[in-house]
Design an enzyme around this catalytic site. Sequence first.
Site, PDB file in Angstrom:
ATOM      1  N   GLU A 109       0.844  -1.192   0.000  1.00  0.00           N
ATOM      2  CA  GLU A 109       0.000   0.000   0.000  1.00  0.00           C
ATOM      3  C   GLU A 109       0.876   1.239   0.000  1.00  0.00           C
ATOM      4  O   GLU A 109       2.080   1.173   0.281  1.00  0.00           O
ATOM      5  CB  GLU A 109      -0.961  -0.015   1.195  1.00  0.00           C
ATOM      6  N   ARG A 272      -1.475   9.316   1.479  1.00  0.00           N
ATOM      7  CA  ARG A 272      -2.895   9.524   1.226  1.00  0.00           C
ATOM      8  C   ARG A 272      -3.291  10.987   1.071  1.00  0.00           C
ATOM      9  O   ARG A 272      -4.120  11.326   0.231  1.00  0.00           O
ATOM     10  CB  ARG A 272      -3.720   8.908   2.369  1.00  0.00           C
ATOM     11  N   HIS A 333     -12.436   9.740   5.990  1.00  0.00           N
ATOM     12  CA  HIS A 333     -12.100   8.345   6.281  1.00  0.00           C
ATOM     13  C   HIS A 333     -11.641   8.109   7.717  1.00  0.00           C
ATOM     14  O   HIS A 333     -12.137   7.199   8.374  1.00  0.00           O
ATOM     15  CB  HIS A 333     -11.010   7.882   5.313  1.00  0.00           C
ATOM     16  N   ARG A 368      -2.167   9.450   8.778  1.00  0.00           N
ATOM     17  CA  ARG A 368      -1.983   8.034   9.091  1.00  0.00           C
ATOM     18  C   ARG A 368      -1.441   7.247   7.909  1.00  0.00           C
ATOM     19  O   ARG A 368      -1.940   7.370   6.794  1.00  0.00           O
ATOM     20  CB  ARG A 368      -3.318   7.420   9.537  1.00  0.00           C
TER      21      ARG A 368
END
Length: 512
Positions: A109, A272, A333, A368
């Site tokens: 990821e 992200r 999120h 995060r």
Amino acid sequence: MARVVVVGTGIAGLIAAYRASAEHDVVLVTKADLGESNTKYAQGGIAAALFPDDSAEAHAADTVRAGDGLCDPATVDVLCTEGPGRVRDLIALGVEFDRINGELERGHEAAHSARRVIHAGGDATGLAIETALVAAVRTLALEVHEHTFMRDLVIDDSGPDRRVSGIEVVDTAGVVRVIDADIVILASGGAGQLYTHTTNPLVATGDGTAAALRAGVVLADLEFYQFHPTALAVAGTPLISEAVRGEGAVLLDEHGRRFMFDVHPDGELAPRDVVARGIANAMAAQGGRPVLLDATALGRDYLEQRFPGIDRSCAAHGFDWATTPIPVTPAAHYWMGGIRTDAHGRTSLRGLFAVGEVACTGVHGANRLASNSLLESLAFAWRATDVLTDAWPQFASTATTLGAAAAGDVPVDRAQVQRLMWDLVGIERSAAGLRAAAAQLEEWTVVGDSVSDLETRNLLDLARLTVTAALCREESRGAHWRTDFPESSALFAQSFDCVVPASLRVKEEATL
């Protein structure tokens, strides 16, 4: 033996209840069914340095890098060094992670330097964990209260030290009562329902954080709300896991051009916050229309096997992602901020612990790292149960303290709060927009005392403080992006702690 009340039944709450029950009288409280939580919907997996070609040090370095200068190195070290052992404990509790030839299958990821994300059921990791832990908890003689809403914390001021003494709850009949406790563990999750577009379930209304706020407990880092880059651009914004991009899917604008390498050298695998802003800017350039996620190169068989849940979701909305790129948009999120805790989940209020997304351990910093959330919940819930009856330490809080706006008198519904937060306190922010948001939020109040009304009150309380925190951070860092302060500043390389002044707490309590 202490009476321990655990609020919330995601991975953090279930682990805390399971382990605490070995020595204490445990009461488990959830406002929905026992198995309903954010954990249930987690797709990508859980990150841990479980493999010979990886290390806790490398995982920690990736976590700190993603956190953009705000991670607490001590709690990051706890997460990454203790995490592998906790994952093995999950396996012992019955979680069946996916394997290839008997070995754990691992994925990649964004912002990870190694393939260290393990998963279950392809893209149903959270569901597999939730199912196993609910089954484990059901074998215990716990007092369980489902469909029971925590309205507020109960505080005992009679002794030399202010402490929590229970929780005030509302049952399905609307009856208000108190559940007494020696210790309260808040594991009530985040507040994704602050925003119009969110990957979070309806239960994510910040109840534990708001109750702690009203009780004068120290919160931190509320300006840092992470927007997942890729949710399917349909009603309900179902999540499209970052693991899809980790396996090779790419982002395209409406003309079919791959645009993320114009934004960051890692392209679709940038952190992200970078990918979410890149998508938002690409959407703005094409009139607000969604961008496209192209996973066609992965092939139908692989998509069905590796991402069965997403495959079904796409099909349910009329998309064949094996042959055609699908429309995606960012959505709220995960909240990096929450109740400030130490490395064992202890808060500024004696007897009150916080674990999981409701807590701010300092692990995530300003942004995060993907698939660190389940690991954080697991690791710190485990640690909390090791010190439940230990002496309470002096809680250190040295960062800037922020106040909060008082309640207004204009009735508001939840959708209005969500739209305002999405429009003015979302992926990109500015002083003008934040001041407008603060002024509007100050005028609003929530009328009614149903559970839905109380949830909306919680969201309104948290929205006010989030705006205040965002206004005070005059820089861009991680998930907090200020168009009027686009650079990060060494002056702000610290967390901001937040409390409500006692005068406002008294006023708020008088309205209950």
